[in-house]
Write a protein that holds these residues in place. Structure first.
Motif, PDB file in Angstrom:
ATOM      1  N   GLU A  90      24.768  51.392  36.682  1.00 55.62           N
ATOM      2  CA  GLU A  90      23.643  50.376  37.150  1.00 55.62           C
ATOM      3  C   GLU A  90      24.355  49.181  37.051  1.00 55.62           C
ATOM      4  O   GLU A  90      23.598  48.111  36.493  1.00 55.62           O
ATOM      5  N   ARG A  91      25.565  49.063  36.940  1.00 53.52           N
ATOM      6  CA  ARG A  91      26.218  47.543  36.622  1.00 53.52           C
ATOM      7  C   ARG A  91      25.555  46.555  37.325  1.00 53.52           C
ATOM      8  O   ARG A  91      25.374  46.853  38.772  1.00 53.52           O
ATOM      9  N   GLU A  92      25.173  45.375  37.072  1.00 55.51           N
ATOM     10  CA  GLU A  92      24.852  44.221  37.693  1.00 55.51           C
ATOM     11  C   GLU A  92      25.882  43.522  38.433  1.00 55.51           C
ATOM     12  O   GLU A  92      27.034  43.898  38.113  1.00 55.51           O
ATOM     13  N   ASP A  93      25.482  42.827  39.599  1.00 57.97           N
ATOM     14  CA  ASP A  93      26.593  42.145  40.425  1.00 57.97           C
ATOM     15  C   ASP A  93      27.593  41.316  39.678  1.00 57.97           C
ATOM     16  O   ASP A  93      28.798  41.377  40.279  1.00 57.97           O
ATOM     17  N   GLU A  94      27.018  40.683  38.870  1.00 59.00           N
ATOM     18  CA  GLU A  94      27.934  39.725  38.240  1.00 59.00           C
ATOM     19  C   GLU A  94      29.090  40.425  37.352  1.00 59.00           C
ATOM     20  O   GLU A  94      30.087  39.850  36.765  1.00 59.00           O
ATOM     21  N   SER A  95      29.111  41.741  37.321  1.00 59.20           N
ATOM     22  CA  SER A  95      29.770  42.390  36.389  1.00 59.20           C
ATOM     23  C   SER A  95      31.057  43.019  37.242  1.00 59.20           C
ATOM     24  O   SER A  95      30.906  44.205  37.947  1.00 59.20           O
ATOM     25  N   SER A  96      32.249  42.529  37.381  1.00 61.17           N
ATOM     26  CA  SER A  96      32.945  42.963  38.459  1.00 61.17           C
ATOM     27  C   SER A  96      34.009  43.833  37.832  1.00 61.17           C
ATOM     28  O   SER A  96      33.974  44.383  36.457  1.00 61.17           O
ATOM     29  N   LEU A  97      34.752  44.838  38.818  1.00 57.92           N
ATOM     30  CA  LEU A  97      35.545  46.044  38.204  1.00 57.92           C
ATOM     31  C   LEU A  97      36.569  45.330  37.446  1.00 57.92           C
ATOM     32  O   LEU A  97      36.922  46.033  36.306  1.00 57.92           O
ATOM     33  N   ASP A  98      37.119  44.231  37.696  1.00 54.18           N
ATOM     34  CA  ASP A  98      38.448  43.734  36.701  1.00 54.18           C
ATOM     35  C   ASP A  98      37.404  43.443  35.427  1.00 54.18           C
ATOM     36  O   ASP A  98      38.073  43.889  34.158  1.00 54.18           O
ATOM     37  N   GLU A  99      36.369  43.082  35.152  1.00 58.04           N
ATOM     38  CA  GLU A  99      35.807  42.705  34.065  1.00 58.04           C
ATOM     39  C   GLU A  99      35.520  44.028  33.319  1.00 58.04           C
ATOM     40  O   GLU A  99      35.660  44.164  31.877  1.00 58.04           O
ATOM     41  N   LEU A 100      35.003  45.039  33.986  1.00 57.73           N
ATOM     42  CA  LEU A 100      34.818  46.123  33.468  1.00 57.73           C
ATOM     43  C   LEU A 100      36.113  46.902  32.620  1.00 57.73           C
ATOM     44  O   LEU A 100      36.161  47.326  31.766  1.00 57.73           O
ATOM     45  N   VAL A 101      37.182  46.783  33.555  1.00 58.23           N
ATOM     46  CA  VAL A 101      38.361  47.302  32.749  1.00 58.23           C
ATOM     47  C   VAL A 101      38.806  46.614  31.517  1.00 58.23           C
ATOM     48  O   VAL A 101      39.318  47.411  30.692  1.00 58.23           O
ATOM     49  N   GLN A 102      38.844  45.266  31.549  1.00 57.10           N
ATOM     50  CA  GLN A 102      38.924  44.608  30.624  1.00 57.10           C
ATOM     51  C   GLN A 102      38.250  44.945  29.163  1.00 57.10           C
ATOM     52  O   GLN A 102      38.802  45.104  28.301  1.00 57.10           O
ATOM     53  N   LEU A 103      37.050  45.103  29.487  1.00 55.67           N
ATOM     54  CA  LEU A 103      35.884  45.554  28.584  1.00 55.67           C
ATOM     55  C   LEU A 103      36.248  46.932  27.942  1.00 55.67           C
ATOM     56  O   LEU A 103      36.398  47.070  26.579  1.00 55.67           O
TER      57      LEU A 103
END
Length: 367
Positions: A90-103
């Motif tokens: 349920e990722r919120e819109d402000e969390s991009s795929l790129d940001e997720l991979v970095q995290l």
């Protein structure tokens, strides 16, 4: 494909009910751990998470666990649920795929080197760091290494899942079954079976193909059972809140086979029953010449599958499909109150899923 609700079926799971007598205290301390690290978006979500009985989940799946070993196991389960809700399903819109991979890459580094100052101030990073450090106290180096490897695979699996959802791609069944062994995070949780109970299965025993097959089967059973149990909630939340395309065995089967949800459900149940039947046969074979630690572990795999089912019937995580701040009145999702005495499918032949066919090769007796 139109999503429809389905009846959650009874399950074939011939392992006895068991629970740690420390369940209530483990649950209380896990809620306190959540509060200490702030693993929630707001007070409403905090109160919702506190009622999910995660300490009971740990105590049902690892009924012979106790003390700090069981506590770390419970806290890790809670971390997985809250991380999944916050950053994945349920990722919120402000969390991009790129940001997720970095995290995910930085979280993997925390697993490898918990003293590295990665993501300071991030509650989920700090919670994971705490779990990793406590394992150094309550697990052996071999056990910690197993857990680190399995959690690293989970983080890798989340990238696959996120890419699929970003592309609105429904995977083929074979790909889904293979990758779901990582995405569900059941594998790192299974690594707490011996940690929580204060013994260690040797590396030589754990690395055999037969024990690896049993571990993967338990992993798959929990994942597929979760898909069956959570389908209605996921479908509800996709329709009401616009969450991403379902990544669920039932929906994957319906898409690939171009069939109805009830027909896909029947196929999913038959698949899990055939794997359960294989698990029982191979477990009996392995235990005939296993040492005491391996025997306890193999038995513990079965307890994990039963314990997950027991917990899923009592937790609001699957019974109430709404977001905690939603005022909508929604019917509670009915869970079965009986168990099946016989499997729907106990065929000795491998499933037509090439990613897992090797499980059947581990039987010594002809099939």
């Amino acid at each position: 494909m139109e999503i429809s609700q389905m009846d959650v079926p009874s399950f074939y799971c011939p392992f006895p009910y068991a629970i740690s007598p420390e369940a209530a205290e483990i649950d209380r301390r896990t809620v306190q751990w959540m509060d200490d690290f702030g693993l929630h978006r707001n007070r409403t979500q905090r109160d919702y998470l506190a009622t999910q009985k995660v300490g009971y989940f740990a105590s049902l799946t690892m009924p012979h666990g106790s003390g700090e070993g069981l506590q770390v196991a419970s806290d890790q389960l809670f971390w997985l649920f809250t991380f999944d809700d916050m950053y994945c399903d349920e990722r919120e819109d402000e969390s991009s795929l790129d940001e997720l991979v970095q995290l995910l890459g930085k979280l993997a580094r925390i697993l490898e080197a918990p003293t590295a100052r990665m993501l300071p101030g991030n509650p989920w990073a700090e919670g994971l760091r705490d779990i990793r450090r406590r394992l150094d106290l309550y697990a052996t180096p071999v056990q910690t290494a197993r857990w680190v490897e399995e959690l690293r695979k989970y983080l890798f699996g989340l990238i696959w899942e996120a890419v699929n959802r970003s592309a609105k791609r429904i995977p083929r069944v074979n790909d889904y079954v293979a990758m779901w062994l990582n995405v569900t995070a059941t594998a790192p949780s299974l690594m707490f079976i011996d940690i929580s109970a204060g013994y260690e299965v040797s590396a030589a025993e754990m690395s055999t193909t037969r024990v690896r097959a049993l571990t993967e089967m338990a992993n798959a059973l929990v994942g597929w059972d979760n898909d069956i149990i959570s389908f209605n909630k996921e479908a509800f939340r996709k329709e009401r809140y616009g969450y991403a395309e379902l990544q669920n065995l039932v929906s994957v089967l319906a898409h690939q086979n171009d069939c109805s949800i009830p027909d896909a459900l029947a196929t999913a149940v038959a698949m899990r029953d055939r794997v359960m039947s294989l698990f029982l046969r191979l477990s009996d074979e392995v235990k005939t010449d296993a040492g005491s630690e391996l025997t306890r572990y193999v038995h513990g795999l079965g307890e994990w599958v039963r314990g997950y089912l027991e917990w899923s019937m009592i937790t609001d995580r699957y019974g109430d499909p709404r977001n905690p701040d939603d005022d909508l009145t929604a019917d509670r999702i009915a869970m079965p109150r009986t168990w099946k005495d016989e499997p729907m499918d106990d065929s000795p032949d491998p499933l037509p899923v090439t990613a897992i066919n090797w499980w059947w090769d581990q039987l010594e007796e002809p099939h």
